[in-house]
Scaffold this active site. Structure first.
Site, PDB file in Angstrom:
ATOM      1  N   ASP A 166      91.225  43.491 -97.178  1.00 41.32           N
ATOM      2  CA  ASP A 166      90.489  43.335 -95.917  1.00 41.32           C
ATOM      3  C   ASP A 166      89.052  42.858 -96.112  1.00 41.32           C
ATOM      4  OD1 ASP A 166      92.781  44.450 -94.598  1.00 41.32           O
ATOM      5  OD2 ASP A 166      92.102  46.414 -95.277  1.00 41.32           O
ATOM      6  N   GLU A 167      88.847  42.014 -97.097  1.00 43.35           N
ATOM      7  CA  GLU A 167      87.492  41.505 -97.370  1.00 43.35           C
ATOM      8  C   GLU A 167      87.126  40.332 -96.463  1.00 43.35           C
ATOM      9  OE1 GLU A 167      89.820  41.850 -99.698  1.00 43.35           O
ATOM     10  OE2 GLU A 167      89.111  43.332-101.145  1.00 43.35           O
ATOM     11  N   LYS A 217      89.380  37.439 -96.187  1.00 41.66           N
ATOM     12  CA  LYS A 217      89.860  36.259 -96.923  1.00 41.66           C
ATOM     13  C   LYS A 217      90.309  35.144 -95.977  1.00 41.66           C
ATOM     14  CE  LYS A 217      92.872  38.979 -99.089  1.00 41.66           C
ATOM     15  NZ  LYS A 217      92.455  40.369 -98.930  1.00 41.66           N
ATOM     16  N   GLY A 218      90.922  35.544 -94.835  1.00 43.47           N
ATOM     17  CA  GLY A 218      91.492  34.560 -93.904  1.00 43.47           C
ATOM     18  C   GLY A 218      90.462  33.539 -93.462  1.00 43.47           C
ATOM     19  N   ALA A 255     100.360  42.472 -95.864  1.00 41.95           N
ATOM     20  CA  ALA A 255      99.039  41.861 -95.694  1.00 41.95           C
ATOM     21  C   ALA A 255      98.753  41.638 -94.209  1.00 41.95           C
ATOM     22  CB  ALA A 255      99.008  40.522 -96.423  1.00 41.95           C
ATOM     23  N   GLY A 256      97.524  41.307 -93.886  1.00 43.07           N
ATOM     24  CA  GLY A 256      97.188  41.037 -92.479  1.00 43.07           C
ATOM     25  C   GLY A 256      96.019  40.083 -92.404  1.00 43.07           C
ATOM     26  N   HIS A 257      96.276  38.866 -91.933  1.00 46.18           N
ATOM     27  CA  HIS A 257      95.192  37.896 -91.768  1.00 46.18           C
ATOM     28  C   HIS A 257      95.106  37.551 -90.292  1.00 46.18           C
ATOM     29  CE1 HIS A 257      95.203  37.251 -96.077  1.00 46.18           C
ATOM     30  NE2 HIS A 257      96.499  37.044 -96.022  1.00 46.18           N
ATOM     31  N   GLN A 278      96.215  41.643-100.255  1.00 43.26           N
ATOM     32  CA  GLN A 278      95.686  42.943-100.671  1.00 43.26           C
ATOM     33  C   GLN A 278      94.365  42.713-101.425  1.00 43.26           C
ATOM     34  OE1 GLN A 278      99.422  42.581-101.312  1.00 43.26           O
ATOM     35  NE2 GLN A 278      99.270  43.090 -99.168  1.00 43.26           N
ATOM     36  N   THR A 287      99.118  49.038-104.243  1.00 44.93           N
ATOM     37  CA  THR A 287     100.341  48.398-103.785  1.00 44.93           C
ATOM     38  C   THR A 287     101.202  48.168-105.031  1.00 44.93           C
ATOM     39  OG1 THR A 287     101.227  46.709-102.305  1.00 44.93           O
ATOM     40  CG2 THR A 287      99.483  45.989-103.840  1.00 44.93           C
ATOM     41  N   GLY A 311      97.013  48.943 -87.737  1.00 48.19           N
ATOM     42  CA  GLY A 311      96.127  49.450 -86.690  1.00 48.19           C
ATOM     43  C   GLY A 311      95.425  50.749 -87.083  1.00 48.19           C
ATOM     44  N   LYS A 320      80.572  39.639 -94.145  1.00 50.10           N
ATOM     45  CA  LYS A 320      80.119  40.660 -93.191  1.00 50.10           C
ATOM     46  C   LYS A 320      78.710  41.187 -93.464  1.00 50.10           C
ATOM     47  CE  LYS A 320      84.143  42.435 -90.956  1.00 50.10           C
ATOM     48  NZ  LYS A 320      84.950  43.564 -90.609  1.00 50.10           N
ATOM     49  N   GLY A 373      79.307  36.081 -89.842  1.00 47.54           N
ATOM     50  CA  GLY A 373      79.909  36.374 -88.529  1.00 47.54           C
ATOM     51  C   GLY A 373      81.362  35.942 -88.535  1.00 47.54           C
TER      52      GLY A 373
HETATM   53  P1  IMP Z   1     102.055  49.212 -99.506  1.00 48.11           P
HETATM   54  O1  IMP Z   1     101.535  47.907-100.012  1.00 48.11           O
HETATM   55  O2  IMP Z   1     102.588  49.145 -98.101  1.00 48.11           O
HETATM   56  O3  IMP Z   1     103.024  49.854-100.457  1.00 48.11           O
HETATM   57  O4  IMP Z   1     100.807  50.232 -99.421  1.00 48.11           O
HETATM   58  C1  IMP Z   1     100.131  50.687-100.584  1.00 48.11           C
HETATM   59  C2  IMP Z   1      98.621  50.783-100.336  1.00 48.11           C
HETATM   60  O5  IMP Z   1      98.079  49.481-100.215  1.00 48.11           O
HETATM   61  C3  IMP Z   1      98.252  51.516 -99.045  1.00 48.11           C
HETATM   62  O6  IMP Z   1      97.045  52.224 -99.265  1.00 48.11           O
HETATM   63  C4  IMP Z   1      98.009  50.394 -98.065  1.00 48.11           C
HETATM   64  O7  IMP Z   1      97.148  50.777 -97.022  1.00 48.11           O
HETATM   65  C5  IMP Z   1      97.370  49.362 -98.978  1.00 48.11           C
HETATM   66  N1  IMP Z   1      97.527  47.987 -98.500  1.00 48.11           N
HETATM   67  C6  IMP Z   1      98.654  47.234 -98.544  1.00 48.11           C
HETATM   68  N2  IMP Z   1      98.414  46.011 -98.037  1.00 48.11           N
HETATM   69  C7  IMP Z   1      97.125  45.984 -97.689  1.00 48.11           C
HETATM   70  C8  IMP Z   1      96.256  44.963 -97.143  1.00 48.11           C
HETATM   71  O8  IMP Z   1      96.652  43.813 -96.912  1.00 48.11           O
HETATM   72  N3  IMP Z   1      94.962  45.334 -96.929  1.00 48.11           N
HETATM   73  C9  IMP Z   1      94.498  46.564 -97.239  1.00 48.11           C
HETATM   74  N4  IMP Z   1      95.246  47.533 -97.763  1.00 48.11           N
HETATM   75  C10 IMP Z   1      96.548  47.247 -97.988  1.00 48.11           C
END
Ligand code: IMP
Length: 427
Positions: free
Chosen positions: A14-15, A17-18, A40-42, A225, A240, A303, A332, A414
């Site tokens: 969550d740095e 990257k997107g 992941a989440g972008h 990640q 992870t 979330g 940020k 920003g």
């Molecule tokens: P998993 O990857 O779902 O097995 O979760 C293992 C750990 O990695 C947990 O603490 C998750 O919150 C964290 N994690 C997995 N993917 C992300 C990501 O994209 N951003 C931040 N934390 C992540």
């Protein structure tokens, strides 16, 4: 000349990257993910619409970029089709622009079910996973029993692999968790339906990437990640299950380790973490709440609120070194606007030596030692040139460069693409 660039978050994910991918996109021909899955989440804004990608490389929303999922990625086909649909709504048809390695391991519903049952259990160490079956799918991968993409096109092999898997998983569901079984025939049929739909996307990633390299195309290796979540180098067991570090790129795609021309690291001006696990600079006071609120620190995938704390340069300088980072992007910085003083963790107090701490990555018992630097009142938000940054913000950046021994080549001020200071463009 830089043709291949890796982009990696150097903290716990969550740095931001997107946004940086978005910045480099105009100069890229291809983007490849090498590990992880839909954990992941972008978050991206495309033509005013918000899209969140979990599995697809975030570069997919740029029409000129061909995207790949390398063999190190674990693929949930349900998640993939959902995302393809979502992406198509916003950017049009992506068929022909997305290639998935036939060697990728699949995340099956039994992986997701076991991940979630374990996380709910009172007797198993809670990792705080995303509950998406990532770790359980990787267990099967290293256990040499994954159903891989290529197996979808060999019905008898698929059938026997699912049979074997369900014998094992259904027994665990019943005996360890008192939970219901997954039906083999239904799962087999679902896999066959998915197989047809997946066909246009399956390809030979090694060959295609080689062709791109041979014609000097610009390629991004897109990390998901963060370095501290790497299963080998991170804060084990609170990690992870893949090699998210630069070390995972070669085996997760099928290139040589010497094929990476430039390593770009991304770090927030402070630190956040989602899920369980040690976090030496975590703040439990109003300052922590302030960073969370001002930084909008909520996980894009689950979330969940992100835990917040000061920048930890003990860990950052370690991940810079481990990943051969050539240039750093600090994101940020605007979240720190208006603070009187800012703390930077530069050392730990512990019974263990620093070498022992970094070898084991057991951070539970360390106490952060801070250096305080002066904050600033003049906003950095939206600034696009280093010279326009106030002198205290400039000193903050220079301090990071000195401690981590790496140039800060980009600063994000920003959420918008143009809210960026570029001191030295890496492509
Ligand atoms: P998993 O990857 O779902 O097995 O979760 C293992 C750990 O990695 C947990 O603490 C998750 O919150 C964290 N994690 C997995 N993917 C992300 C990501 O994209 N951003 C931040 N934390 C992540």
């Amino acid at each position: 000349m830089t043709n291949t660039i890796s982009l990696l978050g150097l903290q716990w994910g969550d740095e931001g990257k997107g946004k940086i991918v978005d910045h480099l996109a105009k100069d890229l021909d291809a983007a490849i993910r090498y590990q992880g899955g839909h954990n992941a989440g972008h978050t991206l804004i495309v033509d005013g619409k918000k899209v969140v990608f979990h599995l697809l490389p975030s570069a997919i929303c740029h029409k000129a970029i061909k995207c790949y999922l390398g063999r190190g990625v674990v693929v949930s086909l349900d998640a993939l089709f959902e995302e393809i649909e979502e992406a198509s709504d916003v950017i049009g048809n992506i068929e022909g622009r997305l290639v998935i390695s036939s060697a990728c391991s699949l995340i099956q519903p039994y992986h997701i079910k076991l991940d979630q049952l374990r996380e709910k259990s009172n007797t198993i160490t809670k990792i705080g996973t995303t509950g998406r079956g990532i770790g359980t799918a990787y267990e099967d991968r290293v256990g040499r029993r994954s159903v891989r993409v290529s197996d979808l096109y060999n019905p008898s092999k698929l059938s026997s692999k699912l049979e074997e898997a369900l014998e094992y998983y259904n027994s665990i569901f019943k005996h360890s968790f008192g939970s219901t079984a997954i039906d083999k025939n239904k799962l087999f049929d679902e896999n066959l339906i998915h197989a047809e739909r997946l066909k246009p996307y399956v390809g030979n990633v090694i060959n295609e990437v080689r062709d791109l390299q041979d014609s000097n195309k610009k390629i991004l290796f897109e990390g998901a990640q963060g370095a501290l979540l790497d299963v080998s180098l991170g804060t084990y067991p609170f990690v992870t299950s893949s090699n998210s570090s630069v070390g995972g790129i070669a085996s997760g795609i099928g290139i040589s380790p010497t094929d990476i021309d430039y390593s770009l690291g991304i770090a927030k001006a402070y630190t956040t973490r989602v899920g369980e696990g040690p976090f030496p600079t975590e703040l439990f006071d109003d300052m922590g709440k302030y960073l969370a609120e001002k930084g909008g620190e909520v996980g894009a995938t689950t979330g969940r609120p992100r835990r917040c704390g000061w920048l930890d340069t003990v860990l950052l300088s370690h991940t810079v070194r481990l990943n051969g980072i050539d240039g750093l992007c600090v994101t940020k910085i605007d979240v720190l606007d208006g603070l009187e003083t800012i703390k930077i963790c530069t050392d730990y107090s512990s019974n263990l030596s620093m070498e022992e701490i970094l070898e084991s990555m057991i951070l539970e018992d360390v106490e952060p030692i801070y250096t305080e630097v002066a904050g600033w009142n003049e906003p950095t938000a939206g600034i696009q040139s280093f010279d326009q940054l106030n002198s205290n913000a400039q000193s903050f950046i220079k301090r990071i460069e000195e401690i981590c021994n790496v140039p800060v080549i980009m600063i994000s001020t920003g959420p918008k693409r143009e809210d960026t200071i570029i001191r030295d463009y890496p492509l």
